[in-house]
Write a protein that holds these residues in place. Structure first.
Motif, PDB file in Angstrom:
ATOM      1  N   GLU A 202       0.817  -1.071  -0.114  1.00  0.00           N
ATOM      2  CA  GLU A 202       0.176   0.299  -0.150  1.00  0.00           C
ATOM      3  C   GLU A 202       0.968   0.628   0.130  1.00  0.00           C
ATOM      4  O   GLU A 202       0.468   2.042  -0.230  1.00  0.00           O
ATOM      5  CB  GLU A 202      -0.639  -0.025   0.781  1.00  0.00           C
ATOM      6  CG  GLU A 202      -1.880  -0.905   0.594  1.00  0.00           C
ATOM      7  CD  GLU A 202      -3.047  -0.820  -0.345  1.00  0.00           C
ATOM      8  OE1 GLU A 202      -3.103   0.042  -0.761  1.00  0.00           O
ATOM      9  OE2 GLU A 202      -3.126  -1.782  -1.153  1.00  0.00           O
TER      10      GLU A 202
ATOM     11  N   GLU B  17      -1.272   1.009  -4.986  1.00  0.00           N
ATOM     12  CA  GLU B  17      -2.415   0.325  -5.458  1.00  0.00           C
ATOM     13  C   GLU B  17      -2.995  -0.360  -6.440  1.00  0.00           C
ATOM     14  O   GLU B  17      -2.433  -0.037  -7.875  1.00  0.00           O
ATOM     15  CB  GLU B  17      -3.272   1.620  -5.210  1.00  0.00           C
ATOM     16  CG  GLU B  17      -4.819   0.138  -4.812  1.00  0.00           C
ATOM     17  CD  GLU B  17      -5.865   2.039  -5.243  1.00  0.00           C
ATOM     18  OE1 GLU B  17      -7.267   0.784  -5.018  1.00  0.00           O
ATOM     19  OE2 GLU B  17      -5.314   2.552  -4.520  1.00  0.00           O
ATOM     20  N   ARG B  18      -2.672  -1.861  -6.268  1.00  0.00           N
ATOM     21  CA  ARG B  18      -3.200  -2.811  -7.266  1.00  0.00           C
ATOM     22  C   ARG B  18      -4.332  -2.962  -8.026  1.00  0.00           C
ATOM     23  O   ARG B  18      -5.440  -3.053  -6.763  1.00  0.00           O
ATOM     24  CB  ARG B  18      -2.397  -3.788  -6.679  1.00  0.00           C
ATOM     25  CG  ARG B  18      -2.799  -4.910  -7.732  1.00  0.00           C
ATOM     26  CD  ARG B  18      -2.189  -6.856  -7.684  1.00  0.00           C
ATOM     27  NE  ARG B  18      -2.071  -6.850  -6.267  1.00  0.00           N
ATOM     28  CZ  ARG B  18      -1.176  -7.406  -5.068  1.00  0.00           C
ATOM     29  NH1 ARG B  18      -0.532  -7.284  -5.496  1.00  0.00           N
ATOM     30  NH2 ARG B  18      -2.315  -7.917  -4.586  1.00  0.00           N
ATOM     31  N   ARG B  19      -4.866  -2.658  -8.905  1.00  0.00           N
ATOM     32  CA  ARG B  19      -6.287  -2.786  -8.649  1.00  0.00           C
ATOM     33  C   ARG B  19      -6.904  -3.643 -10.448  1.00  0.00           C
ATOM     34  O   ARG B  19      -6.033  -3.568 -11.669  1.00  0.00           O
ATOM     35  CB  ARG B  19      -6.914  -1.337  -9.927  1.00  0.00           C
ATOM     36  CG  ARG B  19      -6.570  -0.298  -8.595  1.00  0.00           C
ATOM     37  CD  ARG B  19      -7.533   0.713  -9.322  1.00  0.00           C
ATOM     38  NE  ARG B  19      -6.991   2.116  -8.134  1.00  0.00           N
ATOM     39  CZ  ARG B  19      -7.720   3.172  -8.312  1.00  0.00           C
ATOM     40  NH1 ARG B  19      -7.525   3.378  -9.333  1.00  0.00           N
ATOM     41  NH2 ARG B  19      -7.575   4.571  -7.656  1.00  0.00           N
TER      42      ARG B  19
ATOM     43  N   HIS C  80       1.325   5.721  -5.555  1.00  0.00           N
ATOM     44  CA  HIS C  80       1.049   6.388  -4.533  1.00  0.00           C
ATOM     45  C   HIS C  80       1.431   7.829  -4.950  1.00  0.00           C
ATOM     46  O   HIS C  80       0.963   8.585  -5.611  1.00  0.00           O
ATOM     47  CB  HIS C  80       0.777   5.723  -3.216  1.00  0.00           C
ATOM     48  CG  HIS C  80      -0.491   4.885  -3.184  1.00  0.00           C
ATOM     49  ND1 HIS C  80      -1.633   5.071  -3.267  1.00  0.00           N
ATOM     50  CD2 HIS C  80      -0.151   3.628  -2.833  1.00  0.00           C
ATOM     51  CE1 HIS C  80      -2.181   3.831  -2.968  1.00  0.00           C
ATOM     52  NE2 HIS C  80      -1.497   3.584  -2.919  1.00  0.00           N
TER      53      HIS C  80
ATOM     54  N   THR D 122      -9.742   0.295 -13.132  1.00  0.00           N
ATOM     55  CA  THR D 122      -9.141   1.866 -13.312  1.00  0.00           C
ATOM     56  C   THR D 122     -11.166   3.085 -13.154  1.00  0.00           C
ATOM     57  O   THR D 122     -10.642   3.506 -12.213  1.00  0.00           O
ATOM     58  CB  THR D 122      -8.578   3.100 -13.987  1.00  0.00           C
ATOM     59  OG1 THR D 122      -9.088   2.462 -15.167  1.00  0.00           O
ATOM     60  CG2 THR D 122      -7.300   2.275 -14.544  1.00  0.00           C
TER      61      THR D 122
END
Lengths: 342, 342
Positions: B4, B8-10, B17, B225
């Motif tokens: 974190e 950020e893994r989406r 970040h 995203t």
């Protein structure tokens, strides 16, 4: 921010604060590899080395696919959970890996590091897991004797004579699944190699071409970390063979460093005399398979506690060879240990 | 720990970040490229495309070396400060990059992603800088028309006829220096591509072979995203050319997505009609040079605020083509913006 939380950068070496873990590994090989000293360490070997395919190039694709599948199966990880695969091989345009990934379906970062690819991929997978970019990253590589011979030297049917310094490309694949944490073995540190060229032009003496790169990376790693050979149970190179190993020892001794605990993957995979493999094994699959069939199992069973895995690559092509270019080498290093700390 | 704090893994997209920054970039090209619409964006072009070398392969090595040197000069960064170079090209065994790095001397992670290499390298350099692994990481790639033609198709002297769907390999190199922070442009997010194969077998229609991979990566990025085409000033692909661009639009429209702001690097580099480049430019150097000669400058001048750079690669070789294999494609995506946030 990130730097100090993920790894400490010492010179050109990255030392992980929370070392990523090897979750599973697999090795697949051909007939000759099954008959060698590490035969029993392979997860799967094919008695006729074709893997049921109609061309040697397709055989290599199939071998690499089988190897990845075995590795994932051992970790009980479904293919669609793979976040990223770092893969490469010796075929022009790295088609063994590209076509294997067509079946696996996971995102892929394609690599080219010749026979150093496994260490490059393992280092990148370690970096990605340590930073939390990937939960499950696969590093893999392969080579196939018959595909490599006709690409780099002569088609097998030609029956070309081999020189004493020539190495025997392994028909083998290795896969290693890396995760941010686990029970180990652990990836403690990585050092990426520099391209080094000592003006070797003999395509049948790649050990000599790669030895300077191996010495460069190893000496940098020792200087960066303030450690020496005695801090490791074993230093594995791959694939320098007999000639390159002797040269590495000489190059290190010039810098006042003895390597009493050095083993070369190319000398572990085959019984040189009984199997007639010249100066030893080679190929991107050689160090990959020795890693998965011998080194990582040894870290699991307690045979080794802390080792260096440094795969070496010769970065020429048949075109550069025909154009009388010398052969540059590269060596990437990964420090592996059974324990997370110490 | 790391995850974190760094990104950020989406889904399969990494959103940084603290986005790493592009510190400098450079593009070097041949004569035809200097005469194209982006000619004035190049840092250096060679009037006879040989770069003073005796073979086309050596010319490409020289071009890539010059490009890296220009890039470092613009950032006033000495070569020995480079922590890692992510580089690859189209030559078998990626020798243009390997031999260029022999001169540059920095640690190298060799890549193979065919014409997607620049996006792959830029994504990896971004990941390495965001995690603090590298303070100065270089991503670079190149291609040379004459070296590619004789490797993949026919030697120039043969005078082979070109089909209307065929693309024109750019003689070009691009380098981008990435650092953990700076004034931008910034690398906001990256998505690594999956190998996709729609069974195209025509080596003279690579746009069609790569379009499905481009659609796959782009749709995954939008889904990951929660954004769409309207959130970006422009979506750059490279190098689908005319045929692949039309197919990408059709594939996206099937999924209910229109791409009114799509441009292809292969269509930007040349004036197709006046320069007789068939379905458009291609080659690993095409998107690399368009990135450095047009996209990144546009982000600096304010012409663009936020763009997607998605380079596409066709992962075949002459061997797989002769063996009648289909051509798998891959596309890696990098989201770039002028601002660090928003």
């Amino acid at each position: 921010m990130a730097l100090e939380s993920v790894a400490e950068r010492r010179g050109s070496t990255l030392v992980f604060h929370r070392p990523p873990a090897v979750a599973a590994f697999a090795a697949v090989g051909g007939k000759k590899e099954s008959e060698g000293p590490l035969g029993s360490g392979f997860d799967l070997t094919d008695p006729d080395t074709t893997f049921g395919e109609a061309s040697w190039e397709k055989s290599e694709v199939r071998m690499q696919t089988l190897c990845a599948e075995r590795c994932l199966k051992k970790a009980a990880l479904p293919q669609d959970k793979l976040d990223l695969v770092f893969a490469g091989d010796l075929q022009a345009q790295c088609t063994a890996s590209g076509y294997a990934l067509r079946t696996l379906g996971a995102p892929m970062a394609g690599l080219y590091g010749a026979c150093s690819t496994m260490a490059e991929g393992l280092a990148l997978a370690g970096c990605f897991c340590a930073a939390g970019y990937t939960r499950h990253a696969l590093a893999m590589s392969s080579s196939h004797f018959c595909a490599a011979e006709r690409q780099f030297r002569f088609p097998l049917d030609y029956g070309g004579k081999r020189t004493p310094t020539s190495q025997w490309t392994a028909t083998a694949a290795g896969s290693v699944l890396v995760e941010p944490e686990g029970t180990g073995p652990f990836i403690r540190a990585v050092t990426f190699g520099r391209v080094t060229d000592f003006a070797i032009k003999d395509i049948n003496n790649m050990g000599a071409a790669m030895a300077p790169a191996a010495a460069d990376t190893l000496l940098r790693f020792f200087a960066d970390t303030g450690t020496g050979p005695a801090d490791y149970d074993r230093i594995f190179t791959g694939d320098l063979g007999q000639v390159g190993s002797t040269l590495l020892a000489a190059l290190c001794e010039k810098q006042g460093l003895k390597l009493p605990n050095h083993s070369d993957c190319g000398l572990l995979l085959f019984d040189q005399k009984a199997q007639n493999t010249g100066a030893g094994g080679s190929g991107a699959g050689c160090s990959a398979a020795v890693l998965a069939a011998h080194i990582l199992p040894g870290l699991r069973t307690g045979a080794y506690d802390k080792v260096l895995f440094m795969a070496t690559g010769a970065l020429m092509s048949t075109t550069t060879f025909q154009q009388k270019e010398s052969i540059p080498g590269i060596a990437h290093l990964v420090c592996l240990s059974a324990r997370e700390k110490g």
